[in-house]
Design a protein around this motif. Structure first.
Motif, PDB file in Angstrom:
ATOM      1  N   UNK A 453      20.703 -32.261 -59.037  1.00 44.43           N
ATOM      2  CA  UNK A 453      20.681 -32.004 -57.609  1.00 44.43           C
ATOM      3  C   UNK A 453      22.044 -31.577 -57.077  1.00 44.43           C
ATOM      4  N   UNK A 454      22.032 -30.690 -56.074  1.00 48.69           N
ATOM      5  CA  UNK A 454      23.279 -30.234 -55.466  1.00 48.69           C
ATOM      6  C   UNK A 454      23.033 -29.874 -54.011  1.00 48.69           C
ATOM      7  N   UNK A 455      24.007 -30.156 -53.140  1.00 50.51           N
ATOM      8  CA  UNK A 455      23.884 -29.730 -51.745  1.00 50.51           C
ATOM      9  C   UNK A 455      23.807 -28.203 -51.659  1.00 50.51           C
ATOM     10  N   UNK A 456      22.898 -27.711 -50.847  1.00 46.86           N
ATOM     11  CA  UNK A 456      22.662 -26.265 -50.770  1.00 46.86           C
ATOM     12  C   UNK A 456      23.918 -25.493 -50.343  1.00 46.86           C
ATOM     13  N   UNK A 457      24.751 -26.111 -49.518  1.00 47.73           N
ATOM     14  CA  UNK A 457      25.927 -25.389 -49.022  1.00 47.73           C
ATOM     15  C   UNK A 457      26.975 -25.154 -50.107  1.00 47.73           C
ATOM     16  N   UNK A 458      26.821 -25.780 -51.285  1.00 52.98           N
ATOM     17  CA  UNK A 458      27.754 -25.528 -52.383  1.00 52.98           C
ATOM     18  C   UNK A 458      27.467 -24.232 -53.115  1.00 52.98           C
ATOM     19  N   UNK A 459      26.265 -23.683 -52.942  1.00 49.11           N
ATOM     20  CA  UNK A 459      25.856 -22.516 -53.723  1.00 49.11           C
ATOM     21  C   UNK A 459      26.743 -21.320 -53.393  1.00 49.11           C
ATOM     22  N   UNK A 460      27.387 -20.780 -54.426  1.00 50.96           N
ATOM     23  CA  UNK A 460      28.240 -19.592 -54.319  1.00 50.96           C
ATOM     24  C   UNK A 460      27.863 -18.650 -55.460  1.00 50.96           C
ATOM     25  N   UNK A 461      26.907 -17.769 -55.196  1.00 50.04           N
ATOM     26  CA  UNK A 461      26.435 -16.872 -56.242  1.00 50.04           C
ATOM     27  C   UNK A 461      27.206 -15.570 -56.286  1.00 50.04           C
ATOM     28  N   UNK A 462      27.838 -15.208 -55.194  1.00 51.29           N
ATOM     29  CA  UNK A 462      28.561 -13.932 -55.125  1.00 51.29           C
ATOM     30  C   UNK A 462      30.042 -14.179 -54.900  1.00 51.29           C
ATOM     31  N   UNK A 463      30.863 -13.306 -55.479  1.00 44.18           N
ATOM     32  CA  UNK A 463      32.306 -13.414 -55.315  1.00 44.18           C
ATOM     33  C   UNK A 463      32.678 -13.271 -53.844  1.00 44.18           C
ATOM     34  N   UNK A 464      33.723 -13.965 -53.448  1.00 46.07           N
ATOM     35  CA  UNK A 464      34.193 -13.894 -52.074  1.00 46.07           C
ATOM     36  C   UNK A 464      34.891 -12.559 -51.814  1.00 46.07           C
ATOM     37  N   UNK A 465      34.954 -12.110 -50.562  1.00 43.10           N
ATOM     38  CA  UNK A 465      35.668 -10.866 -50.252  1.00 43.10           C
ATOM     39  C   UNK A 465      37.139 -10.949 -50.668  1.00 43.10           C
TER      40      UNK A 465
END
Length: 474
Positions: A453-465
């Protein structure tokens, strides 16, 4: 008046090789702990809504191989008898390779391929014994591979004669990959896709660390494990991005990505071009196991209670990953109660107790900021090997900020005391001590399957600008 909340906490342990090959549920240890406390203390109890398991794993593998989510099917990839390497995961992962390989071998045989290899992505983990191999690969598959002239190889990270240097990644990791991967036309990887404290498992991770040399594994782990951008849900984090870059450099063609539920059953399987299939599968994983954190609305918990479930294994070194997920739900100064029987595991090289490898944190105990700074120095001076530190070091960092109590089997208590880990056999006693520590109004969260399980707000699928002009492509 307030009611009583009854929490159900899984407290399971099962050899992943067993769960990967068995259809008989009678061999599965399904234990559960109960915990009663006032409803007014409950912040959240987060139980996932899991879809049903597939009816037949081999049939599902055949369907996935013939219907890719991106790129050609396996049959198309093998047209003309092109050579192939198949990477499977190791004995500490419950991916049911023995049930998947028949579908892969069908396509290899149908294509008339004369040059094929199966390699286990051991990374730096001990090699599989003959018994392990028979369970993981399957006796019928081994016999068929022998008939077809397909060898089974295990990764041997210190034998540099069998690795090809492919260059250096954009993050500075030297890429040494096993020659059985770099010398074939088609490379596919079969593994479990799941969230973990490196971001996600599966996909390109079967290449790195799976079939890489020691120097590559240590460089990646030493540089990126402790980065704050390496965390649950971070596909775009530095560690996972480096892994996928090495997999691309190695020519990973496609992946067969498996989703297992909390009972170890296959619920979905995707095949397709790297890295698209893996991403598609973890997006589905997140739909099932990522949750809307109660922290934003109600603040963090004072106490979080975590369970462990069958698709783990006998060592806290593996079951304890959820400490890093629970970290995002409980406040600094709060308590993580982590239930894990951790009965240890017997191998041909000896017995590994339930807290094996966790004793490597002992020189830095008790947890402190000064100890953490010394740990970071030792990581970057290569004083410790990060293939082992990649798990206990992040747990140590959490322990610097939060109190960890381990609920485990009695045989683990002496080792826990020697290391300096607070441990007990009683969930009720651990919870009572935490309530005493935090007071009668303590907020409690339940994460029964914390490792998934993981908090949804942790999801980072794409590189940041891009943050700085010098990062722009030239």
């Amino acid at each position: 008046m307030t009611g009583t909340f009854h929490a159900r906490i899984p407290y399971e342990s099962l050899d992943p090789l067993t769960i990967g090959v068995m259809d008989d549920e009678s061999n599965v240890r399904r234990e559960e702990l109960g915990l009663d406390f006032p409803e007014r203390n409950l912040l959240a109890a987060i139980y996932p809504d899991e879809p049903p398991a597939v009816k037949n794993t081999t049939d599902e593998a055949r369907r996935a191989l013939a219907n890719p989510v991106a790129g050609p099917s396996l049959a198309q990839l093998l047209e003309g008898g092109r050579s192939i390497t198949v990477i499977i995961d190791n004995q500490f992962r419950p991916t049911p390779a023995s049930k998947i390989l028949p579908a892969v071998l069908d396509e290899i045989e149908r294509a008339g391929t004369t040059k094929a290899t199966v390699i286990t992505g051991n990374g730096k983990v001990i090699s599989m014994s003959q018994r392990d191999i028979e369970q993981k690969v399957g006796r019928d598959n081994l016999a068929r591979m022998a008939r077809l002239g397909i060898p089974l190889i295990q990764n041997d990270p210190l034998n540099y004669d069998v690795y090809t240097h492919l260059g250096v990644t954009s993050r500075g990791t030297p890429a040494w990959v096993h020659e059985s991967v770099t010398s074939h036309d088609v490379v596919i990887a079969i593994g479990q896709a799941q969230a973990n404290h490196w971001g996600y498992g599966g996909g390109g991770k079967l290449v790195m660390p799976g079939v890489c040399a020691d120097i590559t594994i240590e460089a990646n782990h030493g540089n990126f494990v402790m980065s704050p951008q390496t965390h649950y849900g971070a596909l775009a984090g530095p560690m996972r991005s480096d892994i996928d870059e090495i997999a691309t450099m190695a020519g990973l063609t496609a992946t067969l990505d498996v989703l297992l539920d909390t009972r170890g059953k296959v619920i979905e399987m995707n095949f397709g071009a790297h890295p698209v299939s893996h991403r598609r599968t973890i997006e589905r994983f997140n739909e099932i196991y990522a949750f809307d954190s109660p922290v934003a609305e109600s603040g963090p918990a004072d106490i979080v209670v975590c369970g462990v479930f069958a698709p783990t294994d006998h060592l806290f070194f593996h079951t304890g990953w959820g400490c890093m997920s629970a970290d995002y739900v409980v406040r600094d100064g709060g308590t993580i109660i982590y239930t894990s029987p951790s009965p240890g595991v017997r191998t041909e090289t000896g017995f590994f107790p339930g807290l094996a490898l966790m004793d490597l944190m002992k020189p830095y105990m008790p947890p402190s900021e000064a100890g953490y700074h010394r740990l970071l120095g030792d990581i970057h001076a290569r004083e410790i090997q990060m293939w082992a530190g990649c798990i206990w070091a992040p747990i140590y960092e959490v322990m610097v900020r939060k109190h960890l109590t381990l609920v485990t089997l009695e045989e683990n208590l002496a080792m826990a005391e020697d290391i300096g880990i607070d441990a007990t056999t009683s969930l009720d006693a651990a919870f009572a001590a935490a309530m005493e520590r935090h007071g009668p109004d303590a907020k409690v969260a339940i994460l029964p399957f914390a490792r998934y399980q993981l908090p949804r707000e942790l999801v980072r699928l794409d590189a940041q600008p891009l943050r700085f002009p010098q990062e722009a492509p030239r």
